[in-house]
Design an enzyme around this catalytic site. Structure first.
Site, short mmCIF file in Angstrom:
data_model
loop_
_atom_site.label_atom_id
_atom_site.label_comp_id
_atom_site.label_asym_id
_atom_site.label_seq_id
_atom_site.Cartn_x
_atom_site.Cartn_y
_atom_site.Cartn_z
N SER A 102 5.20 -104.42 -74.93
CA SER A 102 6.57 -104.91 -75.08
C SER A 102 7.41 -103.99 -75.97
CB SER A 102 6.54 -106.34 -75.60
OG SER A 102 7.79 -106.95 -75.53
N ASP A 245 9.15 -103.46 -71.94
CA ASP A 245 8.74 -104.06 -70.66
C ASP A 245 9.84 -104.91 -70.04
OD1 ASP A 245 8.58 -106.19 -72.45
OD2 ASP A 245 6.80 -107.05 -71.50
#
Length: 451
Positions: A102, A245
């Site tokens: 992420s 992401d």
């Protein structure tokens, strides 16, 4: 074995904490835990990744683990996390795997798992997978041979299919809107500019040249300074920042002011209420959302439900109560009618659609929320449970809450992964918030000093 799963999958330094061996074991355990019990057909898994160089290594390990457990694999390549969740549902796969850390820096990587339908896993399923990893470390699992070994296929048009889905969800085209999008040199680099252009916006993309090493490097939703400058320089109507992401979306007004997840949730809640799609006129947010969001929603007749920190808990509440909108201050926004998880590009599209529908600027729309000053202190402790629950600490929290009344609040939260207690205070002024937070933080330190 220690706890593998954090608030959003398994994360660590790639090839140090998160090794190919661990990735393979997790994939095998996930296949055995999440696959259909009816073995009349092989299980199916969808596997995607972000742009980190280590993702290539970990993808190979995950694919090897899944196929060794008899699962067929569809590799979708570099795509946002919500795209992998979407394609997992579309393919009617038994599970999905996303390799991403992420917003974390490049040396890290992670493994996010989705069950059938593209849904994140509840705690009990994660614990089953962890137990299976531990068992497989000491006991060989049943390995299929011959035709029972899984096969691997590449899906080449997954991005196109995902973009078509996203653009098809907005009620208004974005013609006339000029947007700068910061792709964080991550998974949004291809998808986000294309989706915004397909919807009619004029798009200027920055940090959209991933090289495997530059993901989240002074860019994206954690570093919006360059986005602020680009919006002003290009005379854009707004800027949008994604993380590595692309499951997050933060925004910047034409003047370069940040619009966080709380403000975005408020904008979308009002849009959905006006359209009659905000189920029960209710919004779901976490306890970390600013008190200003609750006050703004109350003034608009919208109820706010709070959950624990983590978009997975927002998702659980949305599903359990059949609600239509939720999210986090960090920019994870969930719209269950269109996605099974937080989707940054979807959020950006709907944010701009509200601008197009109302003719209002982002600054005007965001002004519905007046954020209260918020101070957060992370206190290192010897024992995070003792530090948060000590009688002197609880007494001081109660006294502070009485002082602040309706104009503020106190939140004491032990970290789920680190020896820290997080002390968060909101108040009418930053000076008051800081004074109260430091007072409580000192008592927490005293209650459980670091050895």
């Amino acid at each position: 074995m220690g706890r593998l799963f954090g608030t959003d999958g398994v994360r660590g330094r790639a090839n140090a904490d998160l090794t190919p061996e661990l990735a393979l074991a997790l994939a095998v355990a996930a296949a055995h835990t999440l696959a259909e019990t009816d073995r009349s057909h092989p299980p199916l898994a969808v596997v995607g990744r972000d742009t980190r160089a280590s993702g290539e290594m970990l993808e190979a390990a995950v694919v090897a683990g899944l196929t060794s457990a008899g699962a067929n694999v569809v590799r979708v390549g570099v795509l946002p996390t919500p795209a992998v969740a979407f394609l997992t549902a579309e393919a009617k796969a038994d599970l999905g795997v996303m390799l991403s850390a992420s917003h974390n820096p490049m040396p890290d990587n992670g493994i996010k798992l989705f069950a059938a339908g593209g849904h994140k896993l509840p705690d009990e399923i994660e614990m089953q997978i962890e137990a299976a990893v531990e068992t497989n470390a000491t006991t060989a699992w049943d390995r299929p041979i011959g035709a029972g070994v899984g096969r691997v296929h590449d899906l080449l048009d997954g991005a196109d299919h995902y973009v078509q889905h996203l653009v098809g969800t907005i009620p208004h085209r974005l013609d006339g809107i000029k947007v700068v999008v910061d792709c964080a040199n991550g998974a949004a680099a291809e998808v986000a500019p294309v989706a915004y252009r397909e919807a009619g916006a004029e798009v200027i993309a920055i940090h959209a040249e991933p090289d495997g090493l530059n993901i989240n490097d002074d860019c994206g939703s954690n570093h919006i300074e360059a986005l602020r400058e680009a919006v002003v320089e290009h005379g854009a109507h707004l800027g949008i920042a994604h993380d590595g992401d692309a499951d997050r979306c933060l925004a910047v007004t034409a003047d370069g002011d940040e619009v966080d997840g709380d403000q975005i949730m408020a904008i979308l809640a009002l849009a959905m209420r006006d359209a009659g799609t905000l189920t029960q006129d209710t919004l779901v947010a976490t306890v970390m959302s600013n008190l200003g969001l609750r006050l703004a929603m109350s003034a608009q007749g919208i109820r706010l439900i709070e959950t624990k920190v983590g978009d997975r808990y927002v998702l659980e509440e949305l599903r359990a109560s059949g609600l239509a909108l939720g999210g986090e201050q960090s920019g994870h926004i969930v719209m269950p009618a269109h996605a099974t998880t937080g989707d940054g590009v979807l959020t950006g599209l709907h944010l701009m659609a509200r601008m197009a529908a109302t003719g209002q600027s982002l600054a005007e729309l965001a002004s519905v929320v007046t954020k209260l000053p918020q101070v957060l202190i992370n206190v290192p402790v010897g024992d995070r449970t003792i530090g948060a629950a000590a009688p002197a600490v609880r007494a001081e929290v109660e006294r502070a809450e009485a002082e602040l009344g309706e104009t503020g609040r106190v939140l004491l939260r032990p970290s789920g992964t680190e020896p820290l207690v997080r002390v968060m205070v909101e108040a009418a002024t930053e000076a008051t918030a800081r004074e109260v937070a430091e007072r409580i933080a000192e008592l927490v330190r005293t209650a459980s000093p670091v050895a």
